[in-house]
Write a protein that holds these residues in place. Structure first.
Motif, mmCIF file in Angstrom:
data_model
loop_
_atom_site.group_PDB
_atom_site.id
_atom_site.type_symbol
_atom_site.label_atom_id
_atom_site.label_comp_id
_atom_site.label_asym_id
_atom_site.label_seq_id
_atom_site.Cartn_x
_atom_site.Cartn_y
_atom_site.Cartn_z
ATOM 1 N N SER A 160 28.661 12.114 49.531
ATOM 2 C CA SER A 160 28.163 12.485 50.856
ATOM 3 C C SER A 160 26.836 13.224 50.806
ATOM 4 O O SER A 160 26.072 13.194 51.769
ATOM 5 C CB SER A 160 29.211 13.353 51.571
ATOM 6 O OG SER A 160 29.465 14.536 50.825
ATOM 7 N N ILE A 206 19.537 10.815 54.420
ATOM 8 C CA ILE A 206 20.430 10.485 55.536
ATOM 9 C C ILE A 206 20.663 8.987 55.533
ATOM 10 O O ILE A 206 19.763 8.210 55.210
ATOM 11 C CB ILE A 206 19.824 10.956 56.890
ATOM 12 C CG1 ILE A 206 20.836 10.761 58.030
ATOM 13 C CG2 ILE A 206 18.516 10.243 57.187
ATOM 14 C CD1 ILE A 206 20.379 11.374 59.344
ATOM 15 N N ARG A 210 26.218 9.442 57.331
ATOM 16 C CA ARG A 210 25.881 10.843 57.576
ATOM 17 C C ARG A 210 25.297 11.044 58.971
ATOM 18 O O ARG A 210 25.502 12.092 59.595
ATOM 19 C CB ARG A 210 24.912 11.332 56.493
ATOM 20 C CG ARG A 210 25.613 11.625 55.173
ATOM 21 C CD ARG A 210 24.632 12.012 54.088
ATOM 22 N NE ARG A 210 23.903 10.849 53.598
ATOM 23 C CZ ARG A 210 22.922 10.929 52.708
ATOM 24 N NH1 ARG A 210 22.544 12.110 52.228
ATOM 25 N NH2 ARG A 210 22.320 9.834 52.277
ATOM 26 N N GLN A 211 24.578 10.049 59.473
ATOM 27 C CA GLN A 211 24.107 10.132 60.855
ATOM 28 C C GLN A 211 25.291 10.176 61.823
ATOM 29 O O GLN A 211 25.334 10.996 62.748
ATOM 30 C CB GLN A 211 23.210 8.937 61.190
ATOM 31 C CG GLN A 211 22.698 8.974 62.634
ATOM 32 C CD GLN A 211 22.322 7.599 63.153
ATOM 33 O OE1 GLN A 211 22.656 6.593 62.542
ATOM 34 N NE2 GLN A 211 21.643 7.547 64.280
ATOM 35 N N ARG A 214 26.983 13.618 61.730
ATOM 36 C CA ARG A 214 26.246 14.671 62.429
ATOM 37 C C ARG A 214 26.295 14.481 63.945
ATOM 38 O O ARG A 214 26.525 15.430 64.693
ATOM 39 C CB ARG A 214 24.803 14.701 61.944
ATOM 40 C CG ARG A 214 24.654 15.084 60.475
ATOM 41 C CD ARG A 214 23.197 15.055 60.044
ATOM 42 N NE ARG A 214 23.056 15.242 58.601
ATOM 43 C CZ ARG A 214 21.892 15.222 57.953
ATOM 44 N NH1 ARG A 214 20.772 15.020 58.628
ATOM 45 N NH2 ARG A 214 21.850 15.392 56.643
ATOM 46 N N THR A 215 26.053 13.248 64.391
ATOM 47 C CA THR A 215 26.116 13.003 65.835
ATOM 48 C C THR A 215 27.545 13.126 66.351
ATOM 49 O O THR A 215 27.761 13.541 67.487
ATOM 50 C CB THR A 215 25.553 11.616 66.162
ATOM 51 O OG1 THR A 215 26.273 10.609 65.409
ATOM 52 C CG2 THR A 215 24.084 11.528 65.810
ATOM 53 N N ALA A 217 29.756 15.288 65.219
ATOM 54 C CA ALA A 217 29.998 16.719 65.376
ATOM 55 C C ALA A 217 29.390 17.231 66.683
ATOM 56 O O ALA A 217 29.989 18.057 67.389
ATOM 57 C CB ALA A 217 29.422 17.473 64.184
ATOM 58 N N ILE A 218 28.199 16.725 67.021
ATOM 59 C CA ILE A 218 27.577 17.126 68.290
ATOM 60 C C ILE A 218 28.385 16.590 69.470
ATOM 61 O O ILE A 218 28.588 17.287 70.478
ATOM 62 C CB ILE A 218 26.126 16.630 68.340
ATOM 63 C CG1 ILE A 218 25.291 17.347 67.275
ATOM 64 C CG2 ILE A 218 25.522 16.853 69.729
ATOM 65 C CD1 ILE A 218 23.856 16.874 67.188
ATOM 66 N N SER A 366 21.097 15.375 69.111
ATOM 67 C CA SER A 366 21.608 14.109 68.599
ATOM 68 C C SER A 366 20.491 13.074 68.491
ATOM 69 O O SER A 366 20.434 12.303 67.517
ATOM 70 C CB SER A 366 22.726 13.594 69.519
ATOM 71 O OG SER A 366 23.274 12.392 69.035
ATOM 72 N N ILE A 369 18.508 13.707 65.353
ATOM 73 C CA ILE A 369 19.162 13.163 64.160
ATOM 74 C C ILE A 369 18.912 11.657 64.060
ATOM 75 O O ILE A 369 18.674 11.121 62.967
ATOM 76 C CB ILE A 369 20.667 13.473 64.199
ATOM 77 C CG1 ILE A 369 20.895 14.976 64.066
ATOM 78 C CG2 ILE A 369 21.417 12.729 63.098
ATOM 79 C CD1 ILE A 369 22.325 15.391 64.241
ATOM 80 N N TYR A 373 17.041 9.578 61.031
ATOM 81 C CA TYR A 373 17.618 8.397 60.370
ATOM 82 C C TYR A 373 16.656 7.216 60.415
ATOM 83 O O TYR A 373 16.435 6.532 59.406
ATOM 84 C CB TYR A 373 18.944 8.041 61.037
ATOM 85 C CG TYR A 373 19.515 6.713 60.586
ATOM 86 C CD1 TYR A 373 20.038 6.553 59.314
ATOM 87 C CD2 TYR A 373 19.509 5.618 61.441
ATOM 88 C CE1 TYR A 373 20.548 5.341 58.895
ATOM 89 C CE2 TYR A 373 20.021 4.401 61.038
ATOM 90 C CZ TYR A 373 20.542 4.266 59.768
ATOM 91 O OH TYR A 373 21.039 3.062 59.348
#
Length: 554
Positions: A160, A206, A210-211, A214-215, A217-218, A366, A369, A373
Motif C-alpha cells: 500500500s 498514488i 490508494r485514490q 483516500r476519497t 475516507a472523505i 476529494s 486527490i 492521481y
C-alpha cells in the motif's frame, strides 16, 4: 343513508393517516418495487374493507355517536416538553434511522477497497504426459514417455505504501521418463523464488486503489456530515411542529373565550329584549356572530388535530407506539430571551460549521486527490522487476558403465529440498520496463479537465460562503423583526381588551349599540390570534436562526 360507526371511521382514518406520509415519497421517488406496491395495495384494500363493513353495520341501538373531539378527550394524555419531543424524534424518526445506515455503507465500501491489499494465496496441481516423436538420437528411444506432476503454491501481496507487488512462489515437479539418457528417474525439482514489481514513476505515490481509499475516507466523513445535517433539520422540524401544536391549542382557547363572549352577548340581549330596552333584531345578529365564532372554534380544533398528527409523525416509529393513539399536551412555554442577537459570532460559526460548506470543502479535498492521481498518470510507466530464487534437484540416480545401467542410488524430494536450502544453484533477474505515449494522451485531457473543475469548485465555495452569510443575516433580521412584531401585537391585544371593556360598559348603560360590542369582540379575537401567531413566528425564527448556523435547509 346508513350511519358510519365510530370504530369504522377511526379505522378508516387510521389507515389513511398511516398511508399519507408514504404517498409523497412514492410520487417523487423511483418506481416502487413489486413488494412495496403489494404492501400498499394490501393496506388500502384492508382499510376499504373495514370501512365498508363498518358502514354496512348500523350502530347498536342506544349507542351514542361520539365526535372526534369526544374520542380525543377519552384518550390518555401525554404531557410533552420540546426537549422530550426532540429526543423522541432523534430516536424514533424513520428517515433518520435510514440516514444512520449510510456511514455503515461507506465503511463497507472502504473495506471493499482495502481488500485489494489482502494477501492472495494460489496453488496449482496438474499432471501431464507426452510422447515425443523420434526425430533425434537424443530422444533416448523410439517410444519415450515423459510424465510430469506439478505441485505449485504462491502468495501475492500488494504494497500500500509504494504501489508495488511482492510475490513468493514455491514450485515442485516430479518427472518420470523412459528415456535411456536420463540420469535421474524419477526426477524431483523444487524451486523457491520471490519477485518484486515496483513502479518507479507512474503509480508510485498514488494509484487507483490508494485514490479510492483516500476519497472513500472523505466520503465516509461526508456521510457523517450528512447525518449531522439530518439530525439538525429533524430537530428544527420537530421544534416547529411542537410550537405549531402549542399555537393551535392556544388558538382553541382564544376561540372558546370569544365564543363564550358571543354567547353571553346573546343571553344579555335576550334579557334586554324581554325588558324592552333592545330590539329583537339584536338577538339575531348576536346569534349569527355566535355561530360564526363556533365555526372558528371548529376550524381551530381541526387545525389542532392536524398539528398533533404532524408532530406524532416525527416522533413515533410506527402506529403501534402508544403515543400514536394518545393525546399530546405540550407543556413548554415560549421563551423570549432578553439578549440581543450576536450576528458576527453567528456568521463566523456558520462559515466554519455549516454542513453544506463542510461538505463542499471535503468534496474539494476529494477533487484535489483526483488531480494528484491524474497528474501521476501523466508520468511514464517505469517499473522495476527483481526476482531471486534457488532450486534443488533429487531423485533415483543411475550408475552406468558403457552406457549400461549397472546400479542405482535411491533419492527423492528430500534431496531436492536439501540442495535448495543450501542455495547451491541460485538465480536472479533485475530489470526495468518503460512505456510512454507519444503526443497528448487521454490522461493529459483528464488532468486539464480536473483542474478546471477544481477551480470551479473553489468559486462555488466562495459563492456558498456568501450565501451562508446572507442567510444567517436574514435569519437574524427575522428574529429582530418578529420580536418587534410580538411586542406590537401584545400591546394591540391589551388595547383591544380595554376597548371591549369600554364598549361593553357603554352598551350596558345604553350609550353604545350591539354592533360595536360585536365589532370589539371580533377585534379582540383578531388581536389574540395575531399575538399568538407573532409568538409562534418568533419562536420559529429562533429555531431557524439556530439551524441556519449549522445546516442548510431540508
Amino acid at each position: 343513508m346508513n350511519r358510519i360507526s365510530t370504530s369504522g371511521l377511526v379505522i378508516g382514518l387510521a389507515a389513511v393517516f398511516a398511508l399519507a406520509p408514504a404517498l409523497p415519497a412514492f410520487a417523487q421517488a423511483a418506481p416502487p418495487s413489486s413488494a412495496d406496491a403489494a404492501r400498499v395495495s394490501e393496506l388500502v384494500t384492508y382499510a376499504r374493507e373495514r370501512y365498508e363493513q363498518a358502514k354496512a353495520q348500523p350502530a347498536p341501538a342506544g349507542t351514542p355517536q361520539r365526535s372526534l373531539e369526544e374520542q380525543a378527550a377519552s384518550r390518555p394524555v401525554v404531557k410533552l416538553t420540546v426537549a422530550q419531543a426532540v429526543a423522541m424524534a432523534l430516536e424514533n424518526n424513520i428517515e433518520l434511522s435510514v440516514e444512520r445506515l449510510n456511514p455503515q455503507l461507506q465503511d463497507l465500501a472502504i473495506a471493499q477497497v482495502r481488500g485489494a491489499y489482502r494477501p492472495t494465496v494460489g496453488s496449482t496441481v496438474n499432471m501431464t504426459s507426452n510422447m515425443p516423436l523420434p526425430t533425434s538420437l537424443l530422444n533416448g528411444g523410439t517410444r519415450v514417455t515423459n510424465e510430469v506432476q506439478n505441485f505449485n503454491a504462491n502468495v501475492s501481496q500488494a504494497i500500500s505504501k509504494t504501489g508495488g507487488t511482492l510475490t513468493a512462489s514455491f514450485n515442485n515437479s516430479r518427472t518420470n521418463t523412459t528415456s535411456t539418457f536420463s540420469l535421474l528417474n524419477p526426477q524431483y525439482v523444487s524451486q523457491v523464488s520471490a519477485t518484486l514489481t515496483q513502479p518507479l514513476l507512474r503509480n508510485f505515490r498514488i494509484d487507483a486503489n490508494r485514490q479510492n481509499l483516500r476519497t472513500g475516507a472523505i466520503a465516509r466523513e461526508i456521510s457523517d456530515v450528512t447525518l449531522r445535517q439530518r439530525i439538525i433539520n429533524t430537530t428544527a422540524t420537530t421544534k416547529n411542529a411542537y410550537w405549531d401544536l402549542l399555537y393551535s391549542i392556544r388558538a382553541i382557547e382564544a376561540a372558546r373565550q370569544s365564543l363564550a363572549l358571543a354567547e353571553k352577548l346573546v343571553e344579555d340581549n335576550r334579557v334586554r329584549v324581554e325588558v324592552g330596552t333592545l330590539a329583537p333584531l339584536d338577538i339575531v345578529s348576536a346569534q349569527a356572530e355566535a355561530a360564526t365564532r363556533r365555526q372558528t372554534l371548529t376550524a381551530a380544533e381541526a387545525a389542532r388535530r392536524t398539528a398533533e398528527l404532524t408532530l406524532k409523525r416525527l416522533i413515533v416509529g410506527d402506529t403501534k407506539d402508544p403515543l400514536w393513539t394518545a393525546t399530546v399536551d405540550p407543556i413548554d412555554v415560549v421563551d423570549v430571551p432578553a439578549e440581543a442577537v450576536n450576528l458576527d459570532a453567528a456568521v463566523t460559526r456558520a462559515l466554519s460549521e455549516r454542513t453544506d460548506l463542510v461538505t463542499a470543502r471535503k468534496n474539494l479535498a476529494s477533487n484535489d486527490i483526483q488531480i494528484q492521481y491524474l497528474r501521476n498518470q501523466m508520468m511514464p510507466a517505469l517499473d522495476l522487476t527483481a526476482t531471486y530464487g534457488t532450486r534443488g534437484l533429487g531423485g533415483n540416480t543411475f550408475i552406468r558403465e558403457g552406457g549400461v545401467v549397472v546400479g542405482e542410488i535411491p533419492g527423492g524430494w528430500s534431496d531436492a529440498f536439501r540442495m535448495m536450502r543450501k542455495v547451491d544453484y541460485p538465480n536472479w533477474t533485475l530489470g526495468v520496463t518503460l512505456s510512454y505515449p507519444i503526443g497528448r494522451s487521454a490522461q493529459d485531457a483528464a488532468y486539464a479537465r480536473a483542474k478546471v473543475q477544481y477551480q470551479q469548485a473553489q468559486a462555488q465555495i466562495r459563492a456558498l460562503e456568501l450565501t451562508v452569510a446572507t442567510e444567517v443575516t436574514n435569519a437574524a433580521l427575522q428574529v429582530e423583526s418578529t420580536l418587534r412584531r410580538l411586542d406590537a401585537s401584545r400591546a394591540a391585544r391589551q388595547l383591544s381588551e380595554k376597548q371591549l371593556e369600554a364598549v361593553q360598559s357603554k352598551f350596558e348603560v345604553g350609550l353604545s349599540t350591539n354592533f360595536f360590542v360585536v365589532q370589539a369582540q371580533r377585534d379582540l379575537l383578531d388581536a389574540q390570534n395575531t399575538e399568538l401567531r407573532a409568538l409562534l413566528d418568533y419562536q420559529k425564527a429562533l429555531v431557524a436562526f439556530e439551524r441556519v448556523q449549522q445546516s442548510a435547509g431540508n
